[in-house]
Design a protein around this motif. Sequence first.
Motif, PDB file in Angstrom:
ATOM      1  N   ILE A 133      11.427  -7.589  47.341  1.00 16.68           N
ATOM      2  CA  ILE A 133      11.699  -8.973  46.929  1.00 16.68           C
ATOM      3  C   ILE A 133      11.198  -9.949  47.977  1.00 16.68           C
ATOM      4  O   ILE A 133      10.546 -10.954  47.641  1.00 16.68           O
ATOM      5  CB  ILE A 133      13.205  -9.166  46.650  1.00 16.68           C
ATOM      6  CG1 ILE A 133      13.594  -8.395  45.386  1.00 16.68           C
ATOM      7  CG2 ILE A 133      13.558 -10.646  46.513  1.00 16.68           C
ATOM      8  CD1 ILE A 133      15.082  -8.274  45.161  1.00 16.68           C
ATOM      9  N   LEU A 134      11.461  -9.684  49.243  1.00 17.51           N
ATOM     10  CA  LEU A 134      10.990 -10.588  50.290  1.00 17.51           C
ATOM     11  C   LEU A 134       9.469 -10.611  50.374  1.00 17.51           C
ATOM     12  O   LEU A 134       8.864 -11.661  50.575  1.00 17.51           O
ATOM     13  CB  LEU A 134      11.582 -10.201  51.643  1.00 17.51           C
ATOM     14  CG  LEU A 134      12.857 -10.937  52.029  1.00 17.51           C
ATOM     15  CD1 LEU A 134      14.006 -10.567  51.119  1.00 17.51           C
ATOM     16  CD2 LEU A 134      13.210 -10.684  53.468  1.00 17.51           C
ATOM     17  N   PHE A 135       8.852  -9.448  50.218  1.00 15.18           N
ATOM     18  CA  PHE A 135       7.391  -9.363  50.290  1.00 15.18           C
ATOM     19  C   PHE A 135       6.742 -10.200  49.184  1.00 15.18           C
ATOM     20  O   PHE A 135       5.756 -10.892  49.415  1.00 15.18           O
ATOM     21  CB  PHE A 135       6.960  -7.897  50.157  1.00 15.18           C
ATOM     22  CG  PHE A 135       5.477  -7.683  50.247  1.00 15.18           C
ATOM     23  CD1 PHE A 135       4.843  -7.685  51.472  1.00 15.18           C
ATOM     24  CD2 PHE A 135       4.723  -7.465  49.101  1.00 15.18           C
ATOM     25  CE1 PHE A 135       3.468  -7.477  51.563  1.00 15.18           C
ATOM     26  CE2 PHE A 135       3.350  -7.254  49.180  1.00 15.18           C
ATOM     27  CZ  PHE A 135       2.725  -7.262  50.418  1.00 15.18           C
ATOM     28  N   VAL A 136       7.301 -10.152  47.992  1.00 19.78           N
ATOM     29  CA  VAL A 136       6.717 -10.838  46.838  1.00 19.78           C
ATOM     30  C   VAL A 136       7.124 -12.314  46.765  1.00 19.78           C
ATOM     31  O   VAL A 136       6.312 -13.177  46.463  1.00 19.78           O
ATOM     32  CB  VAL A 136       7.130 -10.113  45.527  1.00 19.78           C
ATOM     33  CG1 VAL A 136       6.719 -10.898  44.306  1.00 19.78           C
ATOM     34  CG2 VAL A 136       6.533  -8.720  45.492  1.00 19.78           C
ATOM     35  N   ALA A 137       8.396 -12.610  47.079  1.00 19.00           N
ATOM     36  CA  ALA A 137       8.929 -13.938  46.758  1.00 19.00           C
ATOM     37  C   ALA A 137       9.099 -14.882  47.943  1.00 19.00           C
ATOM     38  O   ALA A 137       9.505 -16.019  47.741  1.00 19.00           O
ATOM     39  CB  ALA A 137      10.287 -13.770  46.066  1.00 19.00           C
ATOM     40  N   ASP A 138       8.818 -14.455  49.144  1.00 21.30           N
ATOM     41  CA  ASP A 138       9.084 -15.309  50.298  1.00 21.30           C
ATOM     42  C   ASP A 138       7.865 -16.153  50.667  1.00 21.30           C
ATOM     43  O   ASP A 138       6.904 -15.652  51.233  1.00 21.30           O
ATOM     44  CB  ASP A 138       9.505 -14.451  51.489  1.00 21.30           C
ATOM     45  CG  ASP A 138       9.953 -15.281  52.671  1.00 21.30           C
ATOM     46  OD1 ASP A 138       9.929 -16.518  52.581  1.00 21.30           O
ATOM     47  OD2 ASP A 138      10.336 -14.685  53.690  1.00 21.30           O
ATOM     48  N   PRO A 139       7.898 -17.461  50.393  1.00 23.11           N
ATOM     49  CA  PRO A 139       6.762 -18.304  50.739  1.00 23.11           C
ATOM     50  C   PRO A 139       6.604 -18.508  52.243  1.00 23.11           C
ATOM     51  O   PRO A 139       5.527 -18.851  52.720  1.00 23.11           O
ATOM     52  CB  PRO A 139       7.074 -19.632  50.034  1.00 23.11           C
ATOM     53  CG  PRO A 139       8.556 -19.647  49.881  1.00 23.11           C
ATOM     54  CD  PRO A 139       8.964 -18.211  49.734  1.00 23.11           C
ATOM     55  N   GLY A 140       7.676 -18.265  53.000  1.00 22.24           N
ATOM     56  CA  GLY A 140       7.618 -18.437  54.450  1.00 22.24           C
ATOM     57  C   GLY A 140       6.708 -17.442  55.137  1.00 22.24           C
ATOM     58  O   GLY A 140       6.263 -17.679  56.258  1.00 22.24           O
ATOM     59  N   ILE A 141       6.418 -16.326  54.476  1.00 23.21           N
ATOM     60  CA  ILE A 141       5.546 -15.323  55.084  1.00 23.21           C
ATOM     61  C   ILE A 141       4.270 -15.098  54.264  1.00 23.21           C
ATOM     62  O   ILE A 141       3.488 -14.209  54.560  1.00 23.21           O
ATOM     63  CB  ILE A 141       6.296 -13.978  55.277  1.00 23.21           C
ATOM     64  CG1 ILE A 141       6.746 -13.385  53.945  1.00 23.21           C
ATOM     65  CG2 ILE A 141       7.470 -14.141  56.220  1.00 23.21           C
ATOM     66  CD1 ILE A 141       7.322 -11.977  54.058  1.00 23.21           C
ATOM     67  N   ALA A 142       4.053 -15.920  53.259  1.00 19.82           N
ATOM     68  CA  ALA A 142       2.910 -15.743  52.350  1.00 19.82           C
ATOM     69  C   ALA A 142       1.570 -15.863  53.061  1.00 19.82           C
ATOM     70  O   ALA A 142       0.584 -15.261  52.640  1.00 19.82           O
ATOM     71  CB  ALA A 142       2.991 -16.743  51.206  1.00 19.82           C
TER      72      ALA A 142
END
Length: 199
Positions: A133-142
Amino acid sequence: MPSPLVLSVDAMGGDHAPESIVDGAAHFLKGRQRPVRLILHGDEARIRPLLARHTSLAEVCEIRHTDQTVSMDAKPSEAVRRARGSSMWNAVHAIKDGEAHVAISAGNTGALMAISKVILRMTGAFLFFGTLILFVADPGIASLPEGERLQVAFFQTMTATTTVGFNTVPIGALSMSVMVVLFILMAVGASPSGTGGGL
């Protein structure tokens, strides 16, 4: 010198425990090339006098007291519900907490398998889905490269699940949906009765 192998031992598991467990551990230590450390889970009042007979074993042992045990005739489903805090549960939990490499129990095999499944598989599921979820949905690490983004997502999930509170990106940069996932992981925690907290 290699790092010590850490064994988490259910000292109260088996028909003749803890005597047979302590004697077996002393026999295991004889002639070991690699350094070994043991965490013995069980009734300290019964284990401590037995260690006095094996001075070399006592030097590498840590006793973690609990007076709860899993009986040999307990059904696995019953053991999972009632075994929290028992010597068997704590022995497996030491693996989950990263304190030991191996868990050993001569006790109820069905209960051991069920307890291991609950503690270790659930943690793996939380880590996998939280990281995804964090890999796909986190804009802070995009903006990070994929490999680094995966590492950051895993690290954030791990620290939320174990409630240690480290972060690799500013919390304010996380989206609300990602923050909700992290809050859920923190509420669930490392595992029931674990040092990392949990429901």
